[in-house]
Design a protein around this motif. Structure first.
Motif, PDB file in Angstrom:
ATOM      1  N   GLY A 184     -11.327  -7.818  -1.461  1.00  0.00           N
ATOM      2  CA  GLY A 184     -10.178  -7.799  -0.565  1.00  0.00           C
ATOM      3  C   GLY A 184     -10.263  -9.027   0.326  1.00  0.00           C
ATOM      4  O   GLY A 184     -11.202  -9.818   0.215  1.00  0.00           O
ATOM      5  N   ARG A 215      -7.488  -7.753  -7.161  1.00  0.00           N
ATOM      6  CA  ARG A 215      -6.823  -8.154  -5.911  1.00  0.00           C
ATOM      7  C   ARG A 215      -7.052  -9.646  -5.637  1.00  0.00           C
ATOM      8  O   ARG A 215      -6.129 -10.375  -5.346  1.00  0.00           O
ATOM      9  CB  ARG A 215      -7.356  -7.299  -4.742  1.00  0.00           C
ATOM     10  CG  ARG A 215      -7.008  -7.821  -3.345  1.00  0.00           C
ATOM     11  CD  ARG A 215      -5.521  -7.700  -3.049  1.00  0.00           C
ATOM     12  NE  ARG A 215      -5.158  -8.278  -1.757  1.00  0.00           N
ATOM     13  CZ  ARG A 215      -4.236  -9.226  -1.589  1.00  0.00           C
ATOM     14  NH1 ARG A 215      -3.580  -9.722  -2.624  1.00  0.00           N
ATOM     15  NH2 ARG A 215      -3.957  -9.698  -0.387  1.00  0.00           N
ATOM     16  N   GLU A 326      -3.484  -5.306   5.263  1.00  0.00           N
ATOM     17  CA  GLU A 326      -4.824  -5.431   4.688  1.00  0.00           C
ATOM     18  C   GLU A 326      -5.861  -6.025   5.633  1.00  0.00           C
ATOM     19  O   GLU A 326      -7.028  -5.667   5.568  1.00  0.00           O
ATOM     20  CB  GLU A 326      -4.721  -6.315   3.435  1.00  0.00           C
ATOM     21  CG  GLU A 326      -6.044  -6.671   2.811  1.00  0.00           C
ATOM     22  CD  GLU A 326      -5.910  -7.675   1.671  1.00  0.00           C
ATOM     23  OE1 GLU A 326      -6.618  -7.491   0.679  1.00  0.00           O
ATOM     24  OE2 GLU A 326      -5.102  -8.620   1.771  1.00  0.00           O
TER      25      GLU A 326
END
Length: 628
Positions: A184, A215, A326
């Motif tokens: 991430g 991702r 995020e």
């Protein structure tokens, strides 16, 4: 502790609030608790109704809406597909790098159904536990909802945990399937997750399948016959967009969530479909005042209870739009949050005092650059909020028009226990009053109610639908941790210290183990910290007790200064004087240490026991729930 200031709601707030009156409804909910919860439950849809609202035949293992058939997904997604809500935005996501994804309820259902079918094809059955270790991306939410849809139990592990803590949780849950991502983004850097999973699974006899979402696109090691890319699986015929929702008993487990104790191993708390659905729906609707037209941003991580209840399930059951981000609050600049609130028209912001104080450090000019007038309600969660931060949040972020819903609750409670309704007059730092159907008291060690303004132990006197049903595979620990202390009364003891004021408002002082006794006087760490933070130089503070030959304990404080604040030779004395002035000489710290960061859990709680252990050169114990 606290402030004499009282902030009254505007006429606009009073007119718009879902609940217009507290006292008579609270009285009714306590005198007719089962009828009250049955009425709340009737706002949801059930496959089959319950025979009994509560079964208390095996106290303290309470069962709610016994005999009913349900699935939380029916109320969070399926029922909305039969109405105009199907075309409404369910979910807006922004990545730290600016990526944007938006899903209607119809699109959310497709994603969840595909994920559910993939899990089924990997052998996941009703009652199995699936561990989820992911960054804050849409697939994290889809994975949770997909597990619930097929009757599997999700165990979300926050993506900041080390491989030891992760491995321990995967083993405890006996997860055959683990879901992760390659990584991430946080503060512009890639957070590697896949290699942590690989190490965590080295000595694990249970896990047969790892599903990895792409991702970041970095190179990761994939183990053959165990690891699958999610996008590859999604392109196969197994990933059909149609999947039936499993019919569950109301009392069947929905999720397992680990919480850190002040000591010992993390506890796996188990929550169930029926009671948890009713409680998250009701608290979200009444306290956070969520309406279907709202866009709510609960700025927490889905890996914690706040995320489960008020990012994922609460907003969806209420048919609202939820927002997920995020990355870090100040990346690339300290206006990131305000920019997103302006861009997406966020109406409700629910976050922690830690985050508020962190953004407060940068001053108000970053906030003022943006039109955040869409906000109508603010929430606070995770720890008592100091009056300084409360006022900044109210005046600068809320423009003096948004009520602040300061909520006290725990992983164990499933949802809010003490919090104001938007219609309440507010006192900065007070959690105010208990939610409907919940009786709380502040008592001494023998169970006697304490006098106003006297500190005691917080207790909950009766069961409520959102409560965990047990500690995973450890009946004894459930009793020992929460029920033993006031066993003869049958009260739940959360381990927090509190007091009532003269208006019957409740003030949470902090964990009972966050109470310092100096020369026989009991001082709350939160009060000392508030006194320090009220000094213009201080952004954050933590206070601990260390043994003292004369006083029994002495106060040691750790302080983070605001950005660009010059350190002077007199600063330590100035800060000590500030505490003395606000709390009296008994509270004067022995020593103040300037630090750059404090050990915190992801939910924003300062781990004072870690500071204490470090100061004494002792083993810091289980620190798996630390953010960094």
């Amino acid at each position: 502790m606290g402030s004499e200031d009282v902030y009254y709601p505007s006429q606009e707030v009073l007119d718009y609030a879902t609940v217009k009156e507290y006292n008579s409804l609270y009285k009714y909910s306590i005198e007719n608790t089962e009828a009250f919860w049955a009425e709340q439950a009737q706002n949801l849809e059930w496959y089959e109704p319950w025979d009994k609202v509560i079964d208390d035949s095996d106290k303290p293992f309470y069962k709610w809406f016994v005999g009913a058939k349900t699935n939380i997904i029916h109320n969070a997604i399926d029922r909305h597909l039969k109405t105009a809500t199907r075309n409404k935005i369910a979910f807006v996501w922004e990545g730290e790098n600016g990526d944007l994804r938006v899903f209607s309820y119809h699109a959310l259902n497709r994603e969840v159904s595909q994920f559910a079918n993939i899990l089924k094809s990997m052998g996941v059955k009703k009652g199995d536990t699936v561990t989820i270790y992911m960054p804050q991306i849409p697939e994290q939410i889809f994975a949770m909802l997909a597990c619930a849809k097929i009757g599997a139990v999700h165990s979300v592990v926050y993506a900041g945990f080390s491989y030891e803590s992760l491995g321990e949780r995967i083993k405890a849950a006996k997860s055959k399937v683990v879901i992760t991502a390659d990584g991430g983004f946080r503060k512009g850097k890639i957070v590697d997750l896949k290699s942590i999973i690989n190490v965590a699974l080295e000595d694990n006899p249970y896990t047969q399948v790892v599903i990895t979402v792409k991702r970041t696109g970095q190179n990761v090691e994939m183990v053959s016959d165990r690891d699958y890319w999610y996008h590859d699986l999604k392109s196969l015929p197994i990933a059909s967009i149609k999947c039936n929702t499993e019919v569950m008993e109301s009392t069947d487990p929905l999720f397992l969530l680990y919480t850190s104790g002040s000591t010992g191993k993390p506890k796996g708390l188990v929550h169930t479909h029926g009671g948890y659905s009713v409680y998250t729906y009701s608290t979200m609707k009444m306290l956070l005042d969520v309406k279907s037209e709202d866009r709510i941003w609960t700025a927490a991580d889905p890996g914690w209870i706040t995320g489960h209840s008020y990012i994922v399930y609460g907003p969806l059951i209420n048919g609202a739009t939820m927002f997920l981000y995020e990355g870090a609050p100040n990346h690339p600049y300290p206006n990131r949050w305000w920019q997103m609130i302006e861009k997406y028209g966020i109406t409700i912001l629910y976050t922690s005092p830690t985050a508020i104080r962190g953004l407060m450090r940068f001053g108000e000019s970053w906030v003022k650059r943006h039109d955040i007038s869409s906000l109508r309600l603010l929430g606070s969660v995770g720890e008592p909020i100091n009056p300084e931060a409360w006022k900044w949040y109210y005046e600068v972020v809320g423009n003096k028009k948004c009520p602040i819903i300061d909520t006290w609750w725990q992983t164990e409670t499933g949802g809010h226990i003490i919090a104001p309704l938007p219609i309440f007059p507010l006192k900065p730092g007070s959690a105010t009053k208990p939610f409907f159907g919940v009786q709380v008291a502040v008592v001494d060690d023998d169970g006697n109610q304490v006098q106003p303004n006297e500190q005691g132990n917080l207790v909950i006197k009766n069961p409520w639908p959102g409560m965990a049903c047990c500690v995973h595979e450890d009946r004894e620990r459930w009793i020992e941790t929460y029920w033993k202390k006031y066993e003869k009364f049958g009260w739940y003891h959360p381990g927090d210290a509190a007091k009532y004021d003269d208006d019957n408002y409740i003030w949470i002082i902090g964990r009972s183990d966050d109470v310092i006794k100096v020369s026989g006087y009991r001082l709350g760490t939160a009060e000392i910290e508030s006194a320090l933070v009220s000094h213009p130089a201080v952004a954050e503070a933590a206070a601990i007790a260390l043994p003292h030959s004369l006083k029994g304990n002495a106060i040691y404080a750790y302080v983070i200064l605001k950005k660009d604040f010059a350190v002077t030779a007199d600063l330590e004395n100035e800060l000590k004087d500030q505490v003395t002035k606000l709390m009296g000489p008994i509270a004067r710290p022995e020593s103040i240490t300037l630090v750059d960061s404090l050990p915190k859990t992801r939910s924003g709680k300062i781990m004072r026991r870690v500071l204490k252990a470090r100061a004494q050169g002792l083993d810091v114990g289980d620190i798996s729930t630390l953010e960094e």
